[in-house]
Scaffold this motif. Structure first.
Motif, PDB file in Angstrom:
ATOM      1  N   LEU A  75      40.001  38.201  38.641  1.00 18.89           N
ATOM      2  CA  LEU A  75      39.183  39.411  38.621  1.00 18.89           C
ATOM      3  C   LEU A  75      39.999  40.667  38.352  1.00 18.89           C
ATOM      4  CD1 LEU A  75      36.877  38.668  41.709  1.00 18.89           C
ATOM      5  CD2 LEU A  75      36.229  38.576  39.295  1.00 18.89           C
ATOM      6  N   PHE A  76      41.267  40.665  38.781  1.00 20.08           N
ATOM      7  CA  PHE A  76      42.108  41.860  38.712  1.00 20.08           C
ATOM      8  C   PHE A  76      42.424  42.257  37.268  1.00 20.08           C
ATOM      9  CE2 PHE A  76      46.293  44.068  39.426  1.00 20.08           C
ATOM     10  CZ  PHE A  76      45.818  45.075  40.248  1.00 20.08           C
ATOM     11  N   ASN A  77      42.566  41.261  36.413  1.00 22.86           N
ATOM     12  CA  ASN A  77      42.774  41.498  34.979  1.00 22.86           C
ATOM     13  C   ASN A  77      43.968  42.408  34.716  1.00 22.86           C
ATOM     14  OD1 ASN A  77      42.300  41.212  32.240  1.00 22.86           O
ATOM     15  ND2 ASN A  77      40.680  42.747  32.158  1.00 22.86           N
ATOM     16  N   GLY A  78      45.086  42.098  35.390  1.00 23.91           N
ATOM     17  CA  GLY A  78      46.302  42.862  35.163  1.00 23.91           C
ATOM     18  C   GLY A  78      46.231  44.302  35.620  1.00 23.91           C
ATOM     19  N   GLY A  79      45.266  44.625  36.470  1.00 20.83           N
ATOM     20  CA  GLY A  79      45.113  45.995  36.962  1.00 20.83           C
ATOM     21  C   GLY A  79      44.033  46.780  36.261  1.00 20.83           C
ATOM     22  N   LEU A  80      43.452  46.219  35.204  1.00 24.26           N
ATOM     23  CA  LEU A  80      42.424  46.942  34.458  1.00 24.26           C
ATOM     24  C   LEU A  80      41.143  47.128  35.267  1.00 24.26           C
ATOM     25  CD1 LEU A  80      42.806  45.390  30.887  1.00 24.26           C
ATOM     26  CD2 LEU A  80      43.407  47.707  31.609  1.00 24.26           C
ATOM     27  N   ARG A  81      40.949  46.309  36.318  1.00 25.27           N
ATOM     28  CA  ARG A  81      39.731  46.453  37.123  1.00 25.27           C
ATOM     29  C   ARG A  81      39.927  47.365  38.329  1.00 25.27           C
ATOM     30  NH1 ARG A  81      38.167  45.757  33.241  1.00 25.27           N
ATOM     31  NH2 ARG A  81      37.082  44.025  32.272  1.00 25.27           N
ATOM     32  N   CYS A  82      41.067  47.982  38.441  1.00 26.20           N
ATOM     33  CA  CYS A  82      41.266  48.950  39.522  1.00 26.20           C
ATOM     34  C   CYS A  82      40.228  50.059  39.416  1.00 26.20           C
ATOM     35  CB  CYS A  82      42.663  49.550  39.438  1.00 26.20           C
ATOM     36  SG  CYS A  82      43.987  48.429  39.930  1.00 26.20           S
ATOM     37  N   GLY A  83      39.544  50.323  40.509  1.00 28.40           N
ATOM     38  CA  GLY A  83      38.511  51.357  40.513  1.00 28.40           C
ATOM     39  C   GLY A  83      37.113  50.833  40.284  1.00 28.40           C
ATOM     40  N   ALA A  84      36.998  49.556  39.866  1.00 31.30           N
ATOM     41  CA  ALA A  84      35.671  48.964  39.667  1.00 31.30           C
ATOM     42  C   ALA A  84      34.986  48.772  41.012  1.00 31.30           C
ATOM     43  CB  ALA A  84      35.789  47.630  38.939  1.00 31.30           C
ATOM     44  N   CYS A  85      33.656  48.840  41.003  1.00 27.46           N
ATOM     45  CA  CYS A  85      32.888  48.710  42.235  1.00 27.46           C
ATOM     46  C   CYS A  85      32.037  47.449  42.195  1.00 27.46           C
ATOM     47  CB  CYS A  85      31.999  49.936  42.434  1.00 27.46           C
ATOM     48  SG  CYS A  85      32.947  51.464  42.662  1.00 27.46           S
ATOM     49  N   TYR A  86      31.903  46.821  43.367  1.00 28.10           N
ATOM     50  CA  TYR A  86      31.193  45.556  43.474  1.00 28.10           C
ATOM     51  C   TYR A  86      30.218  45.582  44.647  1.00 28.10           C
ATOM     52  CZ  TYR A  86      34.924  43.786  40.454  1.00 28.10           C
ATOM     53  OH  TYR A  86      35.804  43.593  39.414  1.00 28.10           O
ATOM     54  N   GLU A  87      29.105  44.895  44.445  1.00 25.22           N
ATOM     55  CA  GLU A  87      28.184  44.607  45.528  1.00 25.22           C
ATOM     56  C   GLU A  87      28.388  43.146  45.904  1.00 25.22           C
ATOM     57  OE1 GLU A  87      23.453  45.073  46.689  1.00 25.22           O
ATOM     58  OE2 GLU A  87      24.056  45.089  44.579  1.00 25.22           O
ATOM     59  N   ILE A  88      28.561  42.871  47.197  1.00 19.42           N
ATOM     60  CA  ILE A  88      28.918  41.527  47.656  1.00 19.42           C
ATOM     61  C   ILE A  88      28.032  41.135  48.830  1.00 19.42           C
ATOM     62  CG2 ILE A  88      30.782  40.096  48.606  1.00 19.42           C
ATOM     63  CD1 ILE A  88      32.778  41.990  47.281  1.00 19.42           C
ATOM     64  N   MET A  89      27.642  39.861  48.854  1.00 16.87           N
ATOM     65  CA  MET A  89      26.922  39.331  50.016  1.00 16.87           C
ATOM     66  C   MET A  89      27.392  37.917  50.306  1.00 16.87           C
ATOM     67  SD  MET A  89      23.127  38.600  48.478  1.00 16.87           S
ATOM     68  CE  MET A  89      22.890  37.783  46.894  1.00 16.87           C
ATOM     69  N   CYS A  90      27.418  37.580  51.579  1.00 16.11           N
ATOM     70  CA  CYS A  90      27.750  36.231  52.028  1.00 16.11           C
ATOM     71  C   CYS A  90      26.558  35.318  51.744  1.00 16.11           C
ATOM     72  CB  CYS A  90      28.069  36.263  53.515  1.00 16.11           C
ATOM     73  SG  CYS A  90      28.564  34.673  54.234  1.00 16.11           S
ATOM     74  N   ARG A  91      26.838  34.045  51.399  1.00 19.18           N
ATOM     75  CA  ARG A  91      25.732  33.136  51.082  1.00 19.18           C
ATOM     76  C   ARG A  91      26.096  31.694  51.433  1.00 19.18           C
ATOM     77  NH1 ARG A  91      26.191  30.306  46.102  1.00 19.18           N
ATOM     78  NH2 ARG A  91      23.930  30.174  46.015  1.00 19.18           N
ATOM     79  N   ASP A  92      25.062  30.918  51.738  1.00 17.37           N
ATOM     80  CA  ASP A  92      25.186  29.472  51.930  1.00 17.37           C
ATOM     81  C   ASP A  92      26.247  29.082  52.946  1.00 17.37           C
ATOM     82  OD1 ASP A  92      23.220  29.227  50.044  1.00 17.37           O
ATOM     83  OD2 ASP A  92      24.558  28.690  48.403  1.00 17.37           O
ATOM     84  N   SER A  93      26.316  29.789  54.051  1.00 15.90           N
ATOM     85  CA  SER A  93      27.286  29.453  55.083  1.00 15.90           C
ATOM     86  C   SER A  93      26.727  29.799  56.460  1.00 15.90           C
ATOM     87  CB  SER A  93      28.600  30.196  54.864  1.00 15.90           C
ATOM     88  OG  SER A  93      29.484  30.003  55.961  1.00 15.90           O
ATOM     89  N   LYS A  94      27.025  28.963  57.438  1.00  9.99           N
ATOM     90  CA  LYS A  94      26.601  29.250  58.818  1.00  9.99           C
ATOM     91  C   LYS A  94      27.311  30.480  59.363  1.00  9.99           C
ATOM     92  CE  LYS A  94      30.112  26.304  61.013  1.00  9.99           C
ATOM     93  NZ  LYS A  94      30.350  25.161  61.910  1.00  9.99           N
ATOM     94  N   TRP A  95      28.371  30.918  58.673  1.00 10.17           N
ATOM     95  CA  TRP A  95      29.160  32.058  59.129  1.00 10.17           C
ATOM     96  C   TRP A  95      28.610  33.387  58.613  1.00 10.17           C
ATOM     97  CZ3 TRP A  95      32.358  30.766  62.860  1.00 10.17           C
ATOM     98  CH2 TRP A  95      32.888  29.473  62.892  1.00 10.17           C
ATOM     99  N   CYS A  96      27.617  33.333  57.742  1.00  8.16           N
ATOM    100  CA  CYS A  96      27.036  34.568  57.217  1.00  8.16           C
ATOM    101  C   CYS A  96      26.229  35.277  58.304  1.00  8.16           C
ATOM    102  CB  CYS A  96      26.113  34.280  56.039  1.00  8.16           C
ATOM    103  SG  CYS A  96      26.940  33.608  54.581  1.00  8.16           S
TER     104      CYS A  96
END
Length: 257
Positions: A75-96
């Motif tokens: 995902l880091f792509n050699g640093g080119l993704r620095c500053g990119a923003c992501y939406e993340i959610m936990c899924r398919d786990s009893k730990w979510c």
């Protein structure tokens, strides 16, 4: 015939049950989401997340706070993704947390999760794995801390930043290193140009992370910048730094809308 009918009915009921269990999570994944895993690093105060491979410094002072993540090689792509923003959610786990109605977080990429090639299995940041190493406070928003690692769904989102793009001037009279941060829009900068009041536009070179360097003689001149992000959009900040600017000063320019 009775056996075949019962088998068909059982299969139908099974598929309905699976769909119900999957719920809105699978629906959202189909809507531009991808899958990965997430861990966390550092303490709850986030002190270990400061600095990092993107070149940012005190993330709290720079507006990122603890809403940050390190990215794996894929995902880091050699640093080119620095500053990119992501939406993340936990899924398919009893730990979510609240797995029936997943909680989502928004984070900015500020660091790199390095691979460990001496450990070909069990190292989640080895390529080609997509992985987020979240700050501990952000991890705890979506998953139980004791889990250690959880499967997640993620997607790129626009960055919501306060104020304009910041330009931190570093270096010396012979070369100037500019840290570009607090970038809105898609967030990841792919090109920077600089212009002194006595020069034309000069192409800057990405040194590392979001540090951009030039040898152009712009000391003693007012300075303007052009910033282009990965979606091809560009914003200009004209005369953002006055002719009296000094090294280690930070100036605020225009922002992506």
């Amino acid at each position: 015939m009775v056996v075949n009918l019962n088998a068909t009915a059982a299969h139908t009921l099974l598929m309905i049950a699976i769909a119900v269990l999957a719920g809105s999570v699978d629906a959202q994944i189909e809507d531009g989401w991808d899958v990965a895993h997430a861990t966390n690093y550092g303490s709850m105060n986030g002190s270990e997340t400061m600095q990092g491979a993107c070149g940012y410094g005190n993330l709290t002072e720079q507006g990122y706070g603890l809403e940050t993540t390190a990215l794996s090689t894929a995902l880091f792509n050699g640093g080119l993704r620095c500053g990119a923003c992501y939406e993340i959610m936990c899924r398919d786990s009893k730990w979510c947390l609240n797995s029936t109605k997943p909680i989502t977080i928004h984070v900015t990429a500020t660091n790199f999760c390095p691979p460990n090639y001496t450990q070909p299995t069990g190292n989640w940041c080895n390529p080609p794995l997509k992985h987020f190493d979240l700050s501990q406070p952000m991890f705890r928003k979506i998953a139980i801390y004791e889990s250690g690692i959880v499967p997640v769904a993620y997607r790129r989102v626009y960055c919501s930043k306060h104020g304009g793009i910041r330009f931190e001037m570093k270096g010396n009279p012979y070369w100037i290193l500019v840290l570009v941060y607090n970038v809105g829009g898609v967030g990841d900068v792919t090109n920077v140009k600089v212009k002194g009041s006595n020069t034309n536009w000069v192409q800057m070179t990405r040194s590392w992370g979001q540090n951009w360097v030039t040898g152009a003689p712009i000391v003693g001149q007012s300075v303007s910048f052009q910033v282009t992000t990965s979606d091809g959009r560009m914003v200009e900040s004209i005369n953002v730094a006055p002719a009296t600017w000094k090294f280690n000063q930070t100036f605020e320019g225009n922002q992506f809308k």
